[in-house]
Write a protein that holds these residues in place. Structure first.
Motif, PDB file in Angstrom:
ATOM      1  N   GLY A  62       1.232  16.275  39.705  1.00 11.37           N
ATOM      2  CA  GLY A  62       2.394  17.122  39.473  1.00 11.37           C
ATOM      3  C   GLY A  62       2.372  17.860  38.159  1.00 11.37           C
ATOM      4  N   ALA A  63       1.468  17.495  37.276  1.00  8.87           N
ATOM      5  CA  ALA A  63       1.352  18.140  35.965  1.00  8.87           C
ATOM      6  C   ALA A  63       0.061  18.922  35.832  1.00  8.87           C
ATOM      7  CB  ALA A  63       1.432  17.085  34.865  1.00  8.87           C
ATOM      8  N   LEU A  64      -0.615  19.187  36.925  1.00  6.29           N
ATOM      9  CA  LEU A  64      -1.977  19.733  36.867  1.00  6.29           C
ATOM     10  C   LEU A  64      -2.013  21.254  36.751  1.00  6.29           C
ATOM     11  CD1 LEU A  64      -4.897  18.394  39.019  1.00  6.29           C
ATOM     12  CD2 LEU A  64      -4.638  20.839  38.684  1.00  6.29           C
ATOM     13  N   TYR A  65      -1.151  21.940  37.484  1.00  2.61           N
ATOM     14  CA  TYR A  65      -1.283  23.401  37.589  1.00  2.61           C
ATOM     15  C   TYR A  65      -1.238  24.125  36.245  1.00  2.61           C
ATOM     16  CZ  TYR A  65       0.710  28.079  37.657  1.00  2.61           C
ATOM     17  OH  TYR A  65       0.991  29.385  37.372  1.00  2.61           O
ATOM     18  N   MET A  66      -0.145  23.936  35.504  1.00  4.39           N
ATOM     19  CA  MET A  66       0.041  24.762  34.312  1.00  4.39           C
ATOM     20  C   MET A  66      -1.033  24.540  33.249  1.00  4.39           C
ATOM     21  SD  MET A  66       1.709  27.218  32.936  1.00  4.39           S
ATOM     22  CE  MET A  66       3.231  27.373  33.866  1.00  4.39           C
ATOM     23  N   LYS A  68      -5.327  30.173  44.175  1.00  5.91           N
ATOM     24  CA  LYS A  68      -5.663  28.959  44.908  1.00  5.91           C
ATOM     25  C   LYS A  68      -7.084  28.516  44.580  1.00  5.91           C
ATOM     26  CE  LYS A  68      -5.318  27.193  49.665  1.00  5.91           C
ATOM     27  NZ  LYS A  68      -3.979  26.863  50.114  1.00  5.91           N
ATOM     28  N   GLU A  69      -7.971  29.482  44.351  1.00  2.02           N
ATOM     29  CA  GLU A  69      -9.373  29.164  44.078  1.00  2.02           C
ATOM     30  C   GLU A  69      -9.521  28.439  42.743  1.00  2.02           C
ATOM     31  OE1 GLU A  69      -8.897  31.926  47.166  1.00  2.02           O
ATOM     32  OE2 GLU A  69      -8.255  32.183  45.069  1.00  2.02           O
ATOM     33  N   VAL A  70      -8.851  28.950  41.691  1.00  2.00           N
ATOM     34  CA  VAL A  70      -8.918  28.291  40.381  1.00  2.00           C
ATOM     35  C   VAL A  70      -8.256  26.922  40.449  1.00  2.00           C
ATOM     36  CG1 VAL A  70      -8.154  28.385  37.982  1.00  2.00           C
ATOM     37  CG2 VAL A  70      -9.074  30.436  39.070  1.00  2.00           C
ATOM     38  N   GLN A  86      -0.225  28.831  47.484  1.00  2.00           N
ATOM     39  CA  GLN A  86      -0.039  28.274  46.153  1.00  2.00           C
ATOM     40  C   GLN A  86      -0.182  26.748  46.144  1.00  2.00           C
ATOM     41  OE1 GLN A  86       3.201  31.823  45.506  1.00  2.00           O
ATOM     42  NE2 GLN A  86       3.737  29.816  44.689  1.00  2.00           N
ATOM     43  N   LEU A  87      -0.797  26.213  47.183  1.00  2.00           N
ATOM     44  CA  LEU A  87      -0.949  24.771  47.309  1.00  2.00           C
ATOM     45  C   LEU A  87      -2.376  24.408  47.680  1.00  2.00           C
ATOM     46  CD1 LEU A  87       2.222  23.997  49.467  1.00  2.00           C
ATOM     47  CD2 LEU A  87       1.950  23.453  47.034  1.00  2.00           C
ATOM     48  N   VAL A  88      -2.801  23.226  47.239  1.00  2.00           N
ATOM     49  CA  VAL A  88      -4.064  22.633  47.686  1.00  2.00           C
ATOM     50  C   VAL A  88      -3.775  21.186  48.045  1.00  2.00           C
ATOM     51  CG1 VAL A  88      -5.484  24.155  46.258  1.00  2.00           C
ATOM     52  CG2 VAL A  88      -4.787  21.913  45.365  1.00  2.00           C
ATOM     53  N   ALA A  89      -4.668  20.581  48.791  1.00  2.39           N
ATOM     54  CA  ALA A  89      -4.509  19.179  49.152  1.00  2.39           C
ATOM     55  C   ALA A  89      -4.636  18.306  47.910  1.00  2.39           C
ATOM     56  CB  ALA A  89      -5.556  18.784  50.184  1.00  2.39           C
ATOM     57  N   LYS A  90      -3.776  17.289  47.797  1.00  2.00           N
ATOM     58  CA  LYS A  90      -3.862  16.356  46.671  1.00  2.00           C
ATOM     59  C   LYS A  90      -4.937  15.322  46.958  1.00  2.00           C
ATOM     60  CE  LYS A  90      -1.358  12.591  45.843  1.00  2.00           C
ATOM     61  NZ  LYS A  90      -2.320  11.607  45.297  1.00  2.00           N
ATOM     62  N   PRO A  91      -5.955  15.230  46.107  1.00  2.00           N
ATOM     63  CA  PRO A  91      -6.942  14.170  46.287  1.00  2.00           C
ATOM     64  C   PRO A  91      -6.273  12.803  46.208  1.00  2.00           C
ATOM     65  CG  PRO A  91      -7.750  15.837  44.763  1.00  2.00           C
ATOM     66  CD  PRO A  91      -6.301  16.127  44.992  1.00  2.00           C
ATOM     67  N   PRO A  92      -6.625  11.876  47.077  1.00  2.00           N
ATOM     68  CA  PRO A  92      -5.931  10.583  47.100  1.00  2.00           C
ATOM     69  C   PRO A  92      -6.066   9.791  45.812  1.00  2.00           C
ATOM     70  CG  PRO A  92      -7.864  10.573  48.544  1.00  2.00           C
ATOM     71  CD  PRO A  92      -7.637  11.985  48.149  1.00  2.00           C
ATOM     72  N   GLN A  93      -7.117  10.006  45.038  1.00  2.00           N
ATOM     73  CA  GLN A  93      -7.306   9.230  43.806  1.00  2.00           C
ATOM     74  C   GLN A  93      -6.443   9.717  42.647  1.00  2.00           C
ATOM     75  OE1 GLN A  93      -9.473  11.349  45.228  1.00  2.00           O
ATOM     76  NE2 GLN A  93     -11.184  11.887  43.868  1.00  2.00           N
ATOM     77  N   LEU A  94      -5.793  10.873  42.785  1.00  2.00           N
ATOM     78  CA  LEU A  94      -4.960  11.383  41.702  1.00  2.00           C
ATOM     79  C   LEU A  94      -3.580  10.735  41.730  1.00  2.00           C
ATOM     80  CD1 LEU A  94      -5.466  15.250  41.378  1.00  2.00           C
ATOM     81  CD2 LEU A  94      -6.433  13.427  39.989  1.00  2.00           C
ATOM     82  N   PRO A  95      -3.138  10.105  40.651  1.00  2.00           N
ATOM     83  CA  PRO A  95      -1.757   9.622  40.583  1.00  2.00           C
ATOM     84  C   PRO A  95      -0.786  10.792  40.717  1.00  2.00           C
ATOM     85  CG  PRO A  95      -3.084   8.727  38.783  1.00  2.00           C
ATOM     86  CD  PRO A  95      -3.898   9.808  39.424  1.00  2.00           C
TER      87      PRO A  95
END
Length: 310
Positions: A126-130, A262-264, A112-121
């Motif tokens: 933290g508000a991306l999934y939903m 995880k893919e989506v 249920q996790l992916v790597a956070k791209p460094p350019q994302l604040p």
């Protein structure tokens, strides 16, 4: 010194904002295939307010004391048995199915996790999934085609902001039902604002003289009735919130659960990181201010996401 306690939002009974509190809890331990994440940001969502109020007890009953929160971004602090994808110190984002992200630390399966791209604040991560996975599911449900007209209620909200951008990217004429103050943002992201309120049906008809081909409801059951009244086929009407009315009318009701993979998540994360999709951040609050955060959310006039910063 290794931390032995965490802090987490809790509620011990269904109710209003007054039942929310932050409690000291044992530090979570990772199970097999899990990591513990020190949460840097966690979005809040209308569904969490509905669960806390007991409005979704039949579908999503709470067990008390209940935690809260489904989306997060943070740093891995411990890895469980069998974990090879992530290591301590890795920055990640993703989702929890155990109502646990509104906390300083939570244990999450690596699936249920992916790597956070460094350019994302952090607040965006933290508000991306939903909003992203829910919007993906909602757009997929109505199968838009280039040149069609699709109406979207609550078009400037957290999920609506992403739905609008996904539709516009597919060459769709987007009618965004929202307040007039959202006009500039919606126009810049490919949508025509149709102000909500009395006379909405006539305004939609005027904006789409050849008819509305599909309708995505992100607000409430009255919009399903409106879509039917506009002549939209039930199979091309989607809601993420009005489940009972959808069943009565035979419309679709795909939510984030149908796209919580995880893919989506990886696909949508890449699009946000590349600047193809913007996630507006309306406000940030400290974990201790969780009641104030939901008070703002529950006014239902927010443009974009509200985020807790533990």
């Amino acid at each position: 010194m290794t931390e032995t306690r965490a802090r987490a939002v809790r509620f011990d009974q269904y109710g209003g904002l007054d039942v929310l509190h932050v409690a000291d809890v044992p530090m979570p331990e990772p199970g097999e295939g899990e990591v513990v994440v020190a949460v840097r940001a966690a979005g809040i969502n209308p569904g969490e307010a509905a669960i806390r109020a007991g409005q979704m007890h039949a579908m999503y009953p709470a067990t008390f004391p209940s935690g809260q929160g489904s989306e997060l971004a943070g740093v891995v602090t411990e890895a469980g048995e069998g974990v090879t994808e992530f290591a301590v110190g890795d920055e990640v984002l993703g989702f929890s199915f155990t109502r646990s992200s509104h906390a300083t630390h939570t244990a999450v399966p690596t699936s249920q996790l992916v790597a956070k791209p460094p350019q994302l604040p952090w607040q965006v991560a933290g508000a991306l999934y939903m909003p992203c996975c829910t919007a993906y599911a909602a757009v997929r449900a109505v199968a838009p085609r280039p040149g069609e007209t699709v109406a979207v209620s609550a078009a400037a909200g957290g999920v609506g902001s992403v739905v609008v951008q996904l539709l516009a990217a597919q060459g769709v004429k987007v009618l965004g039902i929202a307040s007039a103050r959202s006009t500039d943002w919606l126009a810049a992201h490919g949508a025509t604002t149709v102000p909500y309120g009395d006379g909405l049906r006539e305004r939609l008809a005027d904006a789409a003289p050849e008819g509305v081909d599909a309708f995505i409801d992100l607000f409430g059951p009255q919009y399903l009735d409106l879509a039917i009244d506009l002549g939209v086929p039930p199979e091309r009407i989607e809601t993420i919130i009005s489940f009972a009315r959808a069943q009565e009318l035979g419309t679709k009701a795909d939510g984030s659960g149908t796209a919580s993979t995880k893919e989506v998540l990886a696909e949508m994360t890449a699009r946000v990181a590349a600047g193809e999709i913007e996630i507006p951040i309306a406000a940030t609050y400290r974990l201790d201010e969780v009641a104030e955060a939901f008070a703002e959310l529950e006014q239902r006039h927010t443009h974009g996401k509200i985020v807790l910063i533990p």
